[in-house]
Enzyme design. Structure first.
Site, PDB file in Angstrom:
ATOM      1  N   SER A  37      58.533  65.295   8.744  1.00 26.33           N
ATOM      2  CA  SER A  37      58.005  66.044   9.876  1.00 26.33           C
ATOM      3  C   SER A  37      58.112  65.301  11.204  1.00 26.33           C
ATOM      4  CB  SER A  37      56.535  66.408   9.627  1.00 26.33           C
ATOM      5  OG  SER A  37      55.771  65.229   9.380  1.00 26.33           O
ATOM      6  N   ASP A 310      47.309  66.026  15.517  1.00 26.79           N
ATOM      7  CA  ASP A 310      46.467  66.401  14.386  1.00 26.79           C
ATOM      8  C   ASP A 310      46.151  65.136  13.599  1.00 26.79           C
ATOM      9  OD1 ASP A 310      48.721  65.864  12.760  1.00 26.79           O
ATOM     10  OD2 ASP A 310      49.394  67.943  12.896  1.00 26.79           O
ATOM     11  N   HIS A 313      50.016  63.591  12.786  1.00 29.68           N
ATOM     12  CA  HIS A 313      51.201  63.737  13.636  1.00 29.68           C
ATOM     13  C   HIS A 313      50.895  63.366  15.082  1.00 29.68           C
ATOM     14  CE1 HIS A 313      52.158  66.645  10.278  1.00 29.68           C
ATOM     15  NE2 HIS A 313      53.204  65.826  10.260  1.00 29.68           N
TER      16      HIS A 313
END
Length: 642
Positions: A37, A310, A313
């Protein structure tokens, strides 16, 4: 007859070849990414992005949204991640490789970014040698053959980037991994991915280490959880470094872990609020505590003031810093490989001033056995195009003496001192060099035939090398110093088509020069995440020239002189790789492409000489060399017969 020749002479004196070189946008032909990610450019549909015909037009990226509201309300896209920011800096693309909403629906084509949010290291490896799969877990999925399945031989001039390992740790701790995972196995998957790319012909590979995954809001959420996660990061990084070293080949192992620790140690410098516990809060809330000052929906919502979007991330501000970090490494050799070019430029300027002096003296030598001295001052402005290019300023001083050995021979010595400075790259890096040069020369003349010969040697003192680059909103400089040596030989011969004594002198010439510049390797000071060490550099140049010279006597005391020539580089005219290493990453030296050396050039010079009194003359001149790299120079000299 004489009046008909005058326009021809003036044309030679004033002509300049017009050249337009193709822009060198960078050393890499494409950008191919593999990871999780942190690198995913948008393979999953972003259901909260702007809609078109009822479909989301953007891909989901795991960071904050663009402003001004930063809200997932179908008005704003997710911000760019590190791979996209880096690709933009390099003039390349980082499009998702297997978007769930492909070109048929949204106009988003398949790209070369194979990173997928949630990927473990084994899935990253499969995205190279098996199948790349994007799966929402709700029955909606899309697959594509792995990159090396479709490309058994890859582009050797491409840039290949890999990151991974964090999801292995999270799934190991959570007990959700579908396969047994150890840090040794996870690191081995990443090492195998690098090896597979190398075997397929990849020359430039960048792989990230794993930051401290415990220093996140997730790691901070439970007592002792941060230590467990960081210990696993330690184990992964140790296995990764050892495996890559054992495998060998050319690769860059980043030290993102150290970089982010440097950012956390000086938050205000990088734009983050130092009064906030940055590992305890995040921007979008939801799965971690919302920061009450800068969090989403607050009066002063601003993700650039926070490290995390978050619980795991980072915000786009951190992605920008990471991209700048990688770019600082990739662009460094394009700047530092200019150091030998600085030495060559200093010698060329020195020889150009000497050539101007010999041109003016031709046909006007002092009597046999007599001496003449000269003092020269000049200023040159080199310009370098392409990746890592920039410009400089070179004030130059030279003194010399000549002796007429015989009726046909003149010999002499010239000593030169110059301060050479270059400002290069996006960060306006500053590289300073002082050159000390000596040239022994001889000139031959018999009627209308002439020839000049020279042998040069010099010492180069690179006393202040300051590489400057952006890290997010901040700027960082890495400093060092080194030294070098040079030597060269040159020759030039021509024939005057006009009779001696005529006001117009005009004819062709040919020339050749060989120059060798050696620059010692050096280390930038300290062991920060961005400090680098460079190995020795060497530049060999063999140039052949063909041109026309001319001179015209305006009065008995005043003469115009000049020449135009085409120079062809026969030796060092291709981009070379520079071997270097990160000071903070032991046992990993690598090669990255440097700057393209100065190749073929057209040059011209024009000047005027005026006799002030018997045996005392002053001269002024302008000279130019150019193609993709250029140099403008002016000079002034005073000569006295003894």
């Amino acid at each position: 007859m004489r009046s008909a020749r005058t326009p021809l002479a003036l044309a030679v004196l004033l002509s300049c070849a017009s050249m337009t070189a193709a822009a060198d946008t960078g050393p890499f032909s494409q950008f191919v990414n593999f990871g999780d990610s942190l690198s995913d450019a948008g393979n999953f549909p972003d259901l909260a992005s702007p809609l078109q015909n009822g479909l989301p037009t953007g891909g989901l990226r795991f960071t904050n949204r663009t402003g001004p509201t930063y809200a997932p309300n179908n008005t704003e896209y997710a911000g760019q991640v590190v791979t996209q920011v880096l690709a933009d800096r390099l003039g390349l693309q980082s499009l998702p490789s297997t978007p769930l909403l492909p070109a048929l629906l949204t106009g988003n084509p398949d790209g070369t970014n194979y990173a997928v949010g949630g990927y473990r290291s084994d899935q990253i490896l499969k995205s190279l040698n098996d199948t790349s799969i994007v799966d929402t877990g709700t029955g909606l999925s899309r697959s594509r053959p792995g990159y090396l399945v479709e490309n058994q031989q890859v582009d050797p001039n491409g840039l290949y980037y890999l990151n991974g390992g964090a999801n292995d740790i999270f799934q190991l701790v959570e007990g959700t991994s579908p396969i047994p995972i150890t840090m040794a196995q996870s690191a081995a998957n990443m090492v195998a991915a690098v090896g597979a790319l190398q075997a397929a012909g990849a020359r430039y590979i960048v792989i990230s280490d794993l930051p401290d995954v415990g220093n996140t809001p997730l790691g901070n959420s439970l007592p002792g959880f941060s230590t467990v996660l960081n210990d696993l990061s330690d184990a992964f990084n140790a296995e990764l470094a050892a495996g890559l070293q054992a495998q060998g080949g050319n690769y860059v192992l980043l030290n993102n872990r150290l970089l982010l620790s440097e950012v956390r140690a000086d938050l205000a410098r990088y734009g983050f609020d130092p009064t906030i516990d940055q590992t305890a809060v995040c921007f979008d809330g939801g799965n971690c505590p919302l920061d009450p000052t800068y969090g989403l929906g607050t009066a002063n919502a601003d993700p650039s003031r926070l490290l995390f979007n978050d619980q795991v991330h980072p915000t786009t501000a951190v992605h920008q810093i990471s991209a700048d970090y990688i770019y600082s490494i990739l662009s460094a050799p394009a700047e530092v490989s200019r150091l030998p070019e600085m030495g060559r430029s200093a010698l060329r300027n020195h020889l150009q001033m000497l050539d101007n002096e010999l041109t003016v003296q031709r046909g006007n030598w002092q009597s046999i056995g007599a001496w003449s001295t000269f003092v020269q001052g000049g200023y040159n402005s080199p310009e370098y195009d392409g990746f890592g290019g920039g410009d400089g300023d070179n004030p130059t001083l030279a003194i010399g003496a000549t002796n007429r050995v015989s009726d046909n021979w003149l010999a002499g010595l010239s000593l030169g001192l110059a301060q050479n400075s270059l400002t290069l790259g996006e960060g306006n890096s500053d590289y300073d060099m002082r050159s000390y040069l000596a040239t022994a020369f001889a000139s031959f003349q018999q009627e209308r035939l002439f020839a000049d010969f020279s042998v040069s040697a010099g010492y180069l003192d690179y006393d202040n090398l300051e590489r400057t680059f952006a890290l997010g909103v901040a700027e960082r400089s890495e400093k060092g110093s080194t030294e070098g040596m040079l030597w060269g030989v040159s020759g030039k011969t021509g024939f005057n088509l006009m009779q001696q004594g005529e006001r117009l002198q005009f004819g062709p010439f040919i020339g050749a020069s060989y120059q060798k510049i050696e620059v010692d390797g050096y280390s930038e000071k300290g062991a920060s995440a961005t400090a680098l060490t460079y190995e020795d550099q060497e530049l060999d140049s063999l140039r052949l020239s063909l041109g026309l010279f001319g001179g015209y006597a305006l009065t008995e005391r005043t003469r115009l002189f000049g020449e135009v020539a085409r120079e062809v580089e026969r030796k060092d005219d291709e981009r070379d790789d520079l071997r270097m290493s990160l000071n903070s990453v032991p046992n990993n030296s690598f090669e990255l492409p440097g700057a393209t050396p100065t190749g073929d050039q057209t040059r011209f010079s024009v000047g005027v000489a005026h006799q002030l009194a018997a045996g005392l003359s002053v001269r002024a001149n302008y000279n130019y060399q150019g193609n993709d790299n250029r140099n403008h120079g002016i000079g002034l000299s005073l000569a006295l017969d003894l």
